[in-house]
Design an enzyme around this catalytic site. Structure first.
Site, mmCIF file in Angstrom:
data_model
loop_
_atom_site.group_PDB
_atom_site.id
_atom_site.type_symbol
_atom_site.label_atom_id
_atom_site.label_comp_id
_atom_site.label_asym_id
_atom_site.label_seq_id
_atom_site.Cartn_x
_atom_site.Cartn_y
_atom_site.Cartn_z
ATOM 1 C CG ASN A 7 -1.859 1.096 1.333
ATOM 2 O OD1 ASN A 7 -1.800 2.043 0.535
ATOM 3 N ND2 ASN A 7 -2.755 1.030 2.295
ATOM 4 N NE ARG A 91 -6.215 1.710 -0.039
ATOM 5 C CZ ARG A 91 -6.167 2.870 0.619
ATOM 6 N NH1 ARG A 91 -5.048 3.294 1.166
ATOM 7 N NH2 ARG A 91 -7.255 3.593 0.730
ATOM 8 C CG HIS A 180 -13.135 3.532 3.115
ATOM 9 N ND1 HIS A 180 -13.866 4.562 3.668
ATOM 10 C CD2 HIS A 180 -11.851 3.815 3.384
ATOM 11 C CE1 HIS A 180 -13.067 5.425 4.255
ATOM 12 N NE2 HIS A 180 -11.815 4.991 4.088
ATOM 13 N NE ARG A 241 -10.138 12.667 4.571
ATOM 14 C CZ ARG A 241 -10.108 11.391 4.206
ATOM 15 N NH1 ARG A 241 -11.001 10.909 3.374
ATOM 16 N NH2 ARG A 241 -9.166 10.586 4.648
ATOM 17 C CD GLU A 385 -9.332 -1.195 3.986
ATOM 18 O OE1 GLU A 385 -8.908 -0.922 5.131
ATOM 19 O OE2 GLU A 385 -9.628 -0.338 3.159
#
Ligand code: ADP
Length: 402
Positions: A7, A91, A180, A241, A385
Site C-alpha cells: 500500500n 492497493r 473503502h 475532513r 483490506e
C-alpha cells in the site's frame, strides 16, 4: 503461494506478506518519511523480534529494496530468497470507470491508472511508484491492482451522478466513485456469513469509520450508494475532513479570506472535521475523553459526528426501503462501544435493540451487538483490506497460471 501486499502512499509504504496456503501473515511493516533523510522502516516478522531502521530513503524504489532485504535477512527475515514471493498485490485508490474489479498489471492497466492521476492526485501517482519499484526489483513477478473504488462501480446512475451540467461528467468524469470499497465488500460478505444468511437476500448498511469514514448501502451483495463522492471528502464528518457541506461555502470563504484553490482544499481536507470543531484532536479517543470531561467543543464534535453518521444510516435505509443488517468497522467502528451505543440508541424507531453487554465485548472476530429480538441485526466486523488484496491477487494470478 506467498503474496506481498503493498500500500504505497506519497511518503509511506505499508507491506504485508501472506502465505496463502493458510492465509497466515509471515511479516508486515511500514516505511515512513520516504523522501526525507531520516526515513523509518519498521519490520514485524511473525514470531521474531521487530526491527526499526532509520536511514535515508529517497524514493519508493529504495523503500522496496529495503523491504525485500528485511524479508530475506538472515536474522529477522522470513524467506530464504525473494524468489519465494509469487505475486504482489497493490492497493490503488482510484480505478475510475475503468476498473469494476481487481486487475493484472500490464501496459494497458498502467496507462489507465495514469489517466486517473487527475482524479486522485495524491494517491494514484504514489501507487504507480510502488508498481514501478516492484517491477524494477522483482522483474517477472506478476502484480495485481485492487481498487478502493471498484466495489462501488455497481451504483446506479441516480446514485452516482451529481445534479450539475452533464458536460462535466462527459468531459471530466465528474461523478461519485466512493472509497473503502475493499472494506465494505469484505465486511458485508463477512456479515452474511456470520448470520448464515444468503448475501443476495440482505439489505446491509456498512459503516467504515476510521480516520476517514464512509457508509455504504449494500443490497444483494452490491454497492447501491456510498457516502464518499468524487473524492474522499464528501459524506461523513471525519478526523480532519469536513464531509458534506453547502458547496456555496467554498467560493464564499475563498472570497472573504482570499484563499487559493489549494488553500481551501487543504482547509477542507486537513483542518476540518473533529479537529476543527474540538480544537484539540482528530483522534476519536481524544474527543471521547474531552467529551467525558465536559469540554463543550469536544462534546459538540462528538455529537455532530454521531448525528451525521446516524442520518446516513437513516438515508440508506430509505434508499433500500429497509435494512436487515448494520455493520460497524475500522478504527472507530470496531473500538468505540460508546459511539455505537449512541448511534443505536437513537435508532430505536427501526426496531433496533442494543445488547449493551455484547456491545462492550472486545474481540478480533465478527460479533453481534443486538438482542435476538432486534428487528435489525447490528454487527461489529473487523475489516481486513490487506487480506482481500492478497486473496484477489491469488485468484487472478492462479487464473493466469491455470
Ligand atoms: P485509517 O482511516 O487511517 O485506516 P483506522 O481505521 O485505523 O484509520 O482508525 C483510526 C482511528 O480509530 C483513530 O484516529 C481513532 O480515532 C479511532 N480509534 C482507535 N481506537 C479507538 C478507541 N478505542 N476508541 C475510539 N476511537 C478509537
Amino acid at each position: 503461494m506467498n503474496i506481498l501486499v503493498i500500500n504505497s502512499g506519497s511518503s509511506s509504504l505499508k507491506y504485508q506478506l501472506y502465505n496463502m496456503n493458510d492465509e497466515s501473515v509471515l511479516a508486515k511493516g511500514l516505511v515512513e518519511r520516504i523522501g526525507m533523510d531520516s526515513s523509518i522502516l519498521t519490520h514485524k516478522p511473525t514470531g521474531k523480534q521487530d526491527v526499526t531502521e532509520v536511514s535515508e530513503i529517497l524514493e519508493h524504489n529504495t523503500a522496496i529494496r529495503k523491504v525485500l532485504a528485511c524479508l530475506t535477512d538472515k536474522e529477522h527475515g522470513v524467506l530464504a530468497s525473494i524468489d519465494e514471493i509469487n505475486a504482489v498485490g497493490h492497493r490503488v485508490v482510484h480505478g475510475g470507470e475503468f476498473f469494476k474489479a481487481s486487475a493484472l498489471v500490464d501496459a494497458d492497466t498502467k496507462t489507465k491508472i495514469r489517466q486517473l492521476f487527475d482524479l486522485a492526485p495524491l494517491h494514484n501517482p504514489a501507487a504507480m511508484m510502488g508498481i514501478t519499484a516492484t517491477e524494477v526489483n522483482m522483474p517477472g513477478v506478476p502484480q495485481v491492482v485492487v481498487f478502493d473504488t471498484a466495489f462501488h462501480q455497481t451504483m446506479p446512475e441516480k446514485a452516482f451522478m451529481y445534479a450539475i451540467p452533464r458536460v462535466l461528467y462527459n468531459k471530466y468524469k465528474v461523478r461519485r466513485y466512493g472509497a473503502h470499497g475493499t472494506s465494505h465488500d469484505f465486511v458485508s460478505k463477512a456479515a452474511a456469513e456470520y448470520l448464515e444468511r444468503p448475501l443476495e437476500d440482505l439489505k446491509i448498511i456498512t459503516c467504515h469509520i476510521g480516520n476517514g469514514g464512509s457508509v455504504t448501502a449494500v443490497q444483494g451483495g452490491i454497492s447501491v450508494d456510498t457516502s464518499m463522492g468524487m473524492t474522499p471528502l464528501e459524506g461523513l464528518m471525519m478526523g480532519t475532513r469536513s464531509g458534506d457541506l453547502d458547496p456555496a461555502i467554498v467560493p464564499y470563504v475563498m472570497n472573504k479570506e482570499e484563499l487559493s484553490v489549494g488553500e481551501v482544499n487543504s482547509m477542507l481536507n486537513k483542518h476540518s472535521g473533529l479537529l476543527a470543531i474540538s480544537g484539540i484532536s482528530s483522534d476519536m479517543r481524544d474527543i471521547e475523553a474531552g467529551a467525558e470531561k465536559g469540554d463543550p467543543n469536544s462534546t459538540l464534535a462528538y455529537d455532530m459526528y454521531e448525528y451525521r453518521l446516524r442520518k446516513y444510516i437513516g438515508s440508506y435505509t430509505a434508499a433500500m426501503n429497509g435494512v436487515d443488517v448494520i455493520v460497524f468497522t475500522a478504527g472507530v467502528g470496531e473500538n468505540s462501544s460508546k459511539l455505537r451505543e449512541k448511534v443505536l440508541k437513537n435508532l430505536t424507531f427501526l426496531g433496533i435493540e442494543l445488547d449493551e453487554e455484547a456491545n462492550k465485548v472486545r474481540s478480533g472476530d465478527p460479533r453481534r451487538i443486538t438482542t435476538v429480538n432486534s428487528k435489525v441485526q447490528v454487527l461489529v466486523v473487523p475489516t481486513n483490506e490487506e487480506l482481500v488484496i492478497a486473496r484477489d491477487t491469488n485468484r487472478i494470478v492462479q487464473g493466469i497460471n491455470g
